[in-house]
Design a protein around this motif. Structure first.
Motif, mmCIF file in Angstrom:
data_model
loop_
_atom_site.group_PDB
_atom_site.id
_atom_site.type_symbol
_atom_site.label_atom_id
_atom_site.label_comp_id
_atom_site.label_asym_id
_atom_site.label_seq_id
_atom_site.Cartn_x
_atom_site.Cartn_y
_atom_site.Cartn_z
ATOM 1 N N ASP A 247 -8.138 -0.293 -6.379
ATOM 2 C CA ASP A 247 -8.118 1.158 -6.559
ATOM 3 C C ASP A 247 -8.823 1.826 -5.376
ATOM 4 O O ASP A 247 -10.045 1.955 -5.358
ATOM 5 N N GLN A 248 -8.017 2.237 -4.398
ATOM 6 C CA GLN A 248 -8.561 2.846 -3.193
ATOM 7 C C GLN A 248 -9.239 4.187 -3.486
ATOM 8 O O GLN A 248 -10.293 4.486 -2.938
ATOM 9 N N GLN A 249 -8.659 4.980 -4.389
ATOM 10 C CA GLN A 249 -9.258 6.269 -4.738
ATOM 11 C C GLN A 249 -10.649 6.066 -5.331
ATOM 12 O O GLN A 249 -11.609 6.734 -4.937
ATOM 13 N N ALA B 261 0.860 -1.187 0.000
ATOM 14 C CA ALA B 261 0.000 0.000 0.000
ATOM 15 C C ALA B 261 0.893 1.233 0.000
ATOM 16 O O ALA B 261 1.305 1.727 1.054
ATOM 17 N N TYR B 262 1.215 1.677 -1.166
ATOM 18 C CA TYR B 262 2.086 2.834 -1.359
ATOM 19 C C TYR B 262 1.473 3.746 -2.409
ATOM 20 O O TYR B 262 0.579 3.369 -3.136
ATOM 21 N N PRO C 233 -3.051 4.343 -3.959
ATOM 22 C CA PRO C 233 -3.187 5.460 -3.034
ATOM 23 C C PRO C 233 -4.621 5.980 -2.938
ATOM 24 O O PRO C 233 -5.390 5.886 -3.898
ATOM 25 N N ALA C 234 -4.925 6.516 -1.794
ATOM 26 C CA ALA C 234 -6.248 7.095 -1.556
ATOM 27 C C ALA C 234 -6.367 8.441 -2.253
ATOM 28 O O ALA C 234 -5.369 9.054 -2.632
ATOM 29 N N ASP C 235 -7.580 8.899 -2.390
ATOM 30 C CA ASP C 235 -7.815 10.248 -2.861
ATOM 31 C C ASP C 235 -7.287 11.210 -1.800
ATOM 32 O O ASP C 235 -7.173 10.858 -0.625
#
Length: 175
Positions: free
Chosen positions: A137-139, A59-60, A100-102
């Motif tokens: 896809d976390q975003q 998770a980067y 990565p997150a939004d």
């Protein structure tokens, strides 16, 4: 815990063990994925082989997205090297990449979506497609570009518009 020589010992991660499953987390605040390639590789290789993980989760991307050093191609090459290294050390392990997150950034004292994350997401997706990894896809799962604003208002993200709160844990399970 013992070492072969007298030296300070710093734990690399946190382990949680239960019948039939083990989970270890090696997290370093502010780290970028290519840091993995700077670790003591013989030690890291032995650690992975000894533990024989069924699944490795990477998770980067948040820190890389904020850096002007990484363009999509340079990051893709570095990320591919990481995946190749992991496959070499533990070829039987599956790899899941959590993108990565939004996030939002301030511009003229107002919060706006941070578009720099897109190049990192695209690079990670490309590597996963060509290197046999799963990508989450976390975003997108948050609601897409600009969703961080709503997460902050809901109390699921911190006022820095980058990091999550403890309240977000339940949100990931139900969203």
């Amino acid at each position: 815990m013992s070492t072969e020589q007298r030296a300070p010992v710093t734990p690399a991660g946190l382990g949680r063990y239960a019948a039939g499953r083990n989970m270890e987390s090696i997290g370093i605040n502010g780290a970028e994925a290519p840091l993995i390639l700077k670790w003591d590789q013989p030690l890291f290789s032995r650690y992975l082989k000894d533990n024989s993980p069924a699944l490795i989760v990477l998770a980067y991307g948040t820190n890389e997205a904020a850096s002007s050093y990484w363009d999509e191609e340079t990051y893709r090459q570095a990320f591919a090297s990481i995946i190749d290294t992991l496959h070499q050390y533990v070829p039987e392990s599956s790899i899941l990449v959590v993108g990565p997150a939004d996030r939002s950034t301030t511009l003229h004292r107002a919060w706006h979506p941070f578009a720099g994350t897109d190049r990192i997401i695209q690079a990670q997706r490309a590597v996963c497609r060509t290197h046999g990894c799963a990508y989450w896809d976390q975003q997108e799962r948050m609601g897409g570009l600009g969703a961080m604003q709503q997460w902050v208002y809901a109390g699921w993200a911190q006022p820095d518009h980058t990091h999550f709160t403890g309240e977000a844990t339940g949100r990931w399970q139900t969203h």
